[in-house]
Design a protein around this motif. Structure first.
Motif, PDB file in Angstrom:
ATOM      1  N   LEU A  89      10.642  10.927   8.272  1.00 42.78           N
ATOM      2  CA  LEU A  89       9.721  11.236   9.367  1.00 42.78           C
ATOM      3  C   LEU A  89       8.335  10.654   9.100  1.00 42.78           C
ATOM      4  O   LEU A  89       7.703  10.072   9.988  1.00 42.78           O
ATOM      5  N   MET A  90       7.860  10.763   7.866  1.00 47.66           N
ATOM      6  CA  MET A  90       6.514  10.289   7.549  1.00 47.66           C
ATOM      7  C   MET A  90       6.429   8.761   7.535  1.00 47.66           C
ATOM      8  O   MET A  90       5.349   8.204   7.735  1.00 47.66           O
ATOM      9  N   VAL A  91       7.544   8.090   7.303  1.00 47.67           N
ATOM     10  CA  VAL A  91       7.545   6.626   7.435  1.00 47.67           C
ATOM     11  C   VAL A  91       7.108   6.240   8.847  1.00 47.67           C
ATOM     12  O   VAL A  91       6.280   5.349   9.044  1.00 47.67           O
ATOM     13  N   ARG A  92       7.666   6.937   9.816  1.00 47.53           N
ATOM     14  CA  ARG A  92       7.319   6.629  11.216  1.00 47.53           C
ATOM     15  C   ARG A  92       5.916   7.119  11.557  1.00 47.53           C
ATOM     16  O   ARG A  92       5.179   6.444  12.287  1.00 47.53           O
ATOM     17  N   ARG A  93       5.532   8.284  11.054  1.00 42.39           N
ATOM     18  CA  ARG A  93       4.193   8.804  11.342  1.00 42.39           C
ATOM     19  C   ARG A  93       3.102   7.879  10.819  1.00 42.39           C
ATOM     20  O   ARG A  93       2.036   7.768  11.413  1.00 42.39           O
ATOM     21  N   HIS A  94       3.385   7.221   9.699  1.00 41.84           N
ATOM     22  CA  HIS A  94       2.399   6.303   9.116  1.00 41.84           C
ATOM     23  C   HIS A  94       2.555   4.875   9.632  1.00 41.84           C
ATOM     24  O   HIS A  94       1.812   3.986   9.183  1.00 41.84           O
ATOM     25  N   ASP A 124       0.867  -1.173   0.000  1.00 45.90           N
ATOM     26  CA  ASP A 124       0.000   0.000   0.000  1.00 45.90           C
ATOM     27  C   ASP A 124       0.908   1.228   0.000  1.00 45.90           C
ATOM     28  O   ASP A 124       1.746   1.379   0.895  1.00 45.90           O
ATOM     29  N   VAL A 125       0.768   2.096  -0.986  1.00 45.81           N
ATOM     30  CA  VAL A 125       1.710   3.181  -1.204  1.00 45.81           C
ATOM     31  C   VAL A 125       1.117   4.524  -0.796  1.00 45.81           C
ATOM     32  O   VAL A 125      -0.013   4.863  -1.172  1.00 45.81           O
ATOM     33  N   ILE A 126       1.888   5.293  -0.012  1.00 42.58           N
ATOM     34  CA  ILE A 126       1.544   6.657   0.368  1.00 42.58           C
ATOM     35  C   ILE A 126       2.489   7.592  -0.372  1.00 42.58           C
ATOM     36  O   ILE A 126       3.705   7.523  -0.197  1.00 42.58           O
ATOM     37  N   LEU A 127       1.950   8.479  -1.211  1.00 47.45           N
ATOM     38  CA  LEU A 127       2.763   9.393  -2.003  1.00 47.45           C
ATOM     39  C   LEU A 127       2.832  10.760  -1.334  1.00 47.45           C
ATOM     40  O   LEU A 127       1.805  11.375  -1.050  1.00 47.45           O
ATOM     41  N   LEU A 128       4.055  11.236  -1.105  1.00 45.78           N
ATOM     42  CA  LEU A 128       4.254  12.550  -0.492  1.00 45.78           C
ATOM     43  C   LEU A 128       4.476  13.635  -1.539  1.00 45.78           C
ATOM     44  O   LEU A 128       4.429  14.816  -1.211  1.00 45.78           O
ATOM     45  N   GLY A 129       4.734  13.245  -2.790  1.00 41.36           N
ATOM     46  CA  GLY A 129       5.115  14.225  -3.792  1.00 41.36           C
ATOM     47  C   GLY A 129       6.555  14.646  -3.569  1.00 41.36           C
ATOM     48  O   GLY A 129       7.373  13.879  -3.059  1.00 41.36           O
ATOM     49  N   ILE A 130       6.884  15.892  -3.940  1.00 40.28           N
ATOM     50  CA  ILE A 130       8.243  16.393  -3.712  1.00 40.28           C
ATOM     51  C   ILE A 130       8.417  16.653  -2.220  1.00 40.28           C
ATOM     52  O   ILE A 130       7.676  17.432  -1.620  1.00 40.28           O
ATOM     53  N   ALA A 131       9.378  15.987  -1.634  1.00 35.47           N
ATOM     54  CA  ALA A 131       9.628  16.093  -0.188  1.00 35.47           C
ATOM     55  C   ALA A 131      11.094  15.805   0.070  1.00 35.47           C
ATOM     56  O   ALA A 131      11.735  15.035  -0.638  1.00 35.47           O
ATOM     57  N   SER A 132      11.626  16.425   1.105  1.00 35.79           N
ATOM     58  CA  SER A 132      13.016  16.181   1.470  1.00 35.79           C
ATOM     59  C   SER A 132      13.188  14.756   1.984  1.00 35.79           C
ATOM     60  O   SER A 132      12.227  14.111   2.406  1.00 35.79           O
ATOM     61  N   THR A 133      14.427  14.288   1.948  1.00 33.53           N
ATOM     62  CA  THR A 133      14.709  12.964   2.512  1.00 33.53           C
ATOM     63  C   THR A 133      14.343  12.894   3.990  1.00 33.53           C
ATOM     64  O   THR A 133      13.690  11.935   4.421  1.00 33.53           O
ATOM     65  N   PRO A 134      14.730  13.883   4.840  1.00 37.32           N
ATOM     66  CA  PRO A 134      14.341  13.781   6.251  1.00 37.32           C
ATOM     67  C   PRO A 134      12.834  13.847   6.464  1.00 37.32           C
ATOM     68  O   PRO A 134      12.313  13.187   7.381  1.00 37.32           O
ATOM     69  N   PRO A 138      -0.305  15.215   1.769  1.00 36.91           N
ATOM     70  CA  PRO A 138       0.392  16.483   1.542  1.00 36.91           C
ATOM     71  C   PRO A 138       0.956  17.120   2.806  1.00 36.91           C
ATOM     72  O   PRO A 138       1.411  18.265   2.766  1.00 36.91           O
ATOM     73  N   SER A 139       0.981  16.399   3.912  1.00 36.17           N
ATOM     74  CA  SER A 139       1.315  17.014   5.206  1.00 36.17           C
ATOM     75  C   SER A 139       2.783  16.917   5.585  1.00 36.17           C
ATOM     76  O   SER A 139       3.166  17.338   6.681  1.00 36.17           O
ATOM     77  N   ALA A 140       3.642  16.371   4.715  1.00 37.56           N
ATOM     78  CA  ALA A 140       5.028  16.095   5.101  1.00 37.56           C
ATOM     79  C   ALA A 140       5.792  17.369   5.476  1.00 37.56           C
ATOM     80  O   ALA A 140       6.529  17.392   6.465  1.00 37.56           O
ATOM     81  N   ALA A 141       5.651  18.425   4.691  1.00 39.18           N
ATOM     82  CA  ALA A 141       6.417  19.652   4.954  1.00 39.18           C
ATOM     83  C   ALA A 141       6.085  20.222   6.326  1.00 39.18           C
ATOM     84  O   ALA A 141       6.983  20.549   7.118  1.00 39.18           O
ATOM     85  N   ASN A 142       4.806  20.330   6.634  1.00 37.12           N
ATOM     86  CA  ASN A 142       4.415  20.893   7.925  1.00 37.12           C
ATOM     87  C   ASN A 142       4.856  20.005   9.081  1.00 37.12           C
ATOM     88  O   ASN A 142       5.335  20.501  10.114  1.00 37.12           O
ATOM     89  N   ALA A 143       4.736  18.696   8.916  1.00 39.36           N
ATOM     90  CA  ALA A 143       5.152  17.780   9.979  1.00 39.36           C
ATOM     91  C   ALA A 143       6.645  17.905  10.244  1.00 39.36           C
ATOM     92  O   ALA A 143       7.094  17.904  11.404  1.00 39.36           O
ATOM     93  N   HIS A 144       7.428  18.017   9.184  1.00 38.83           N
ATOM     94  CA  HIS A 144       8.882  18.141   9.330  1.00 38.83           C
ATOM     95  C   HIS A 144       9.254  19.443  10.028  1.00 38.83           C
ATOM     96  O   HIS A 144      10.092  19.468  10.935  1.00 38.83           O
ATOM     97  N   VAL A 145       8.635  20.531   9.618  1.00 40.59           N
ATOM     98  CA  VAL A 145       8.917  21.831  10.236  1.00 40.59           C
ATOM     99  C   VAL A 145       8.568  21.811  11.723  1.00 40.59           C
ATOM    100  O   VAL A 145       9.335  22.291  12.564  1.00 40.59           O
ATOM    101  N   GLU A 146       7.417  21.267  12.057  1.00 38.62           N
ATOM    102  CA  GLU A 146       7.011  21.205  13.469  1.00 38.62           C
ATOM    103  C   GLU A 146       8.016  20.406  14.291  1.00 38.62           C
ATOM    104  O   GLU A 146       8.355  20.775  15.424  1.00 38.62           O
TER     105      GLU A 146
END
Length: 449
Positions: free
Chosen positions: A80-85, A66-76, A147-155
């Motif tokens: 982070l989203m691997v763990r969040r999911h 099952d694939v979750i697409l973040l779009g353009i996102a930094s490696t870190p 689409p939440s990766a950028a905000n999660a990383h910044v927080e």
């Protein structure tokens, strides 16, 4: 040219060694290794990114993932989203600082970390043998977007510092995102820290505005921007935003080794304890640890992000990194992170009241020289054994090649994982002393021919 396959992932030239078929088969190999499950996928901004991602995703889906697409996102952010999911793993489509004709596929474990060597070998073994396990049609799914990766990383990065304290300084900074993946995240972080951001090369189109490797000759544009805009600092991200180069308030690039040293200066004061760095990283971090005293010390690891993290976990280190501008803070994730580096640097400036150049002047200065020489792979072991036996006048660490430490300097010699060469790095107070150590290694090499 062959496809490069190492513990850091896979890299190739697009349309030559890295094709849609190769991408799909690597995705299928990773999905087979995971035995299905959720996989988070992010990519940097390279023009080939969508194509490579499509291939990888088709392979993952075919293996029942099952694939979750973040779009353009930094490696870190992807890590982070691997763990969040609570995902089984992750994939980043990036070739880091390689030129735009390259792209790559970086696999991540469920911790968001590059797989250790034995796991990487199993994934590559499945790929080589084409030993794929394909899912039944009723097990196939449709990719979902997040689409939440950028905000999660910044927080997560903001949680490491005091945003209100930093914001009160109203710093003006230049951010050069090289048209890579980190622009949105980097600008968001700096604005949340109250900075006036002069953002150059901000469009995530993958058409790199300058050579990505953070050498002084490649960073004239951000250096000039700092001077022209009278900024207190310039922050330069690499294409996947896991590494950070810093320009001081005078428009001078301070060198990528200082990124870790400055972060260490803050962390040793705010969170006294051990840190980790690889064997090829400057001893500036050891000097900063010695200045801090107490429980502050540095443990060394073999070269490679995953190796640094393994040593961090072994010795209870909260932070660590590499001399390539990579800072790792386990509170955010087990990967290098340019946002963490920016946040810690601004916090240090706020608490000390010092400029970047003043902070740099507080740290002992060294000259580091890096060279590489051709050496057949079957000869490398003999060279390393000769170095061990002939350099007993220094302190030897042979966990990755051989590093020899002396009172005033050190030298590290190791074989490449991908080419028939050895790399030699020497650091000393003067160039003459560093070259002397490299010459000694070269003489030992020549004697084994």
């Amino acid at each position: 040219m062959r496809l490069m396959m190492t513990v850091s992932g896979v890299r190739g030239v697009v349309g030559e060694t890295l094709t849609p078929t190769v991408a799909a088969e690597l995705g299928c190999a990773f999905g087979t290794y995971l035995r299905g499950g959720k996989v988070v996928v992010g990519r940097d901004s390279r023009p080939s990114g969508a194509m490579v991602q499509q291939g990888v995703v088709s392979g993952l889906l075919s293996a029942g993932c099952d694939v979750i697409l973040l779009g353009i996102a930094s490696t870190p952010a992807t890590a982070l989203m691997v763990r969040r999911h609570s995902a089984a793993g992750g994939v980043v489509i990036t070739a880091s600082h390689n030129p735009v004709i390259w792209n790559g596929i970086k696999f991540l474990t469920n911790e968001g970390l590059a797989p250790p060597p034995e796991q990487a070998e199993r994934i590559f073994g499945i790929y080589d043998l084409k030993a794929f396990t394909l899912a039944r049609v009723e097990q196939l799914s449709t990719p979902q977007s997040d689409p939440s990766a950028a905000n999660a990383h910044v927080e997560a990065a903001l949680a490491l510092v005091d945003p209100a304290l930093v914001s009160a300084k109203a710093f003006r900074v230049v951010l050069d995102s090289i048209n890579g993946a980190g622009g949105v995240e980097g600008k968001m972080l700096l604005e949340r820290l109250g900075c006036e951001v002069v953002h150059i090369n901000a469009e995530a189109n993958g058409r790199f505005a300058h050579v990505p490797e953070p050498l002084a000759e490649n960073l004239t544009q951000p250096c000039e921007a700092v001077t022209a805009k009278q900024a207190v600092a310039g922050f330069v991200q690499d294409p996947d935003a896991d590494r950070l180069a810093i320009v001081d308030e005078n428009g001078v690039y301070i060198g990528e080794e200082y990124t870790l040293a400055l972060a260490a200066r803050y962390m040793f004061a705010a969170h006294p304890g051990p840190a980790a760095a690889n064997l090829s990283t400057s001893r500036m971090i050891d000097d900063v640890a010695a200045q801090a005293g107490g429980a502050c010390r540095v443990y060394r690891s073999p070269v490679g992000e995953a190796n640094v993290v393994a040593v961090m976990k072994e010795h209870g280190c909260q932070f660590g990194g590499e001399g390539n501008g990579g800072i790792i803070d386990l509170r955010v994730g087990p990967v290098r992170d340019s946002l963490v580096a920016m946040a810690l640097t601004l916090q240090l400036m706020t608490l000390t009241g010092k400029t970047i150049s003043q902070l740099v002047s507080d740290i002992p200065r060294y000259v580091m020289i890096k060279q590489k020489f051709e050496c057949e792979k079957d000869r490398i072991a003999r060279v390393l054994e000769a170095v061990r036996s002939q350099c007993e006048d220094g302190q030897i660490n042979d966990s990755d090649g051989v590093r020899v430490d002396y009172a005033d300097a050190w030298v590290h010699i190791r074989g490449s994982n991908t080419e028939p060469i050895v790399r030699i790095i020497a650091e000393a107070p003067t160039a003459d002393r560093a070259n002397q150590l490299i010459d000694r290694m070269r003489q030992i090499m020549d004697a084994t021919a």
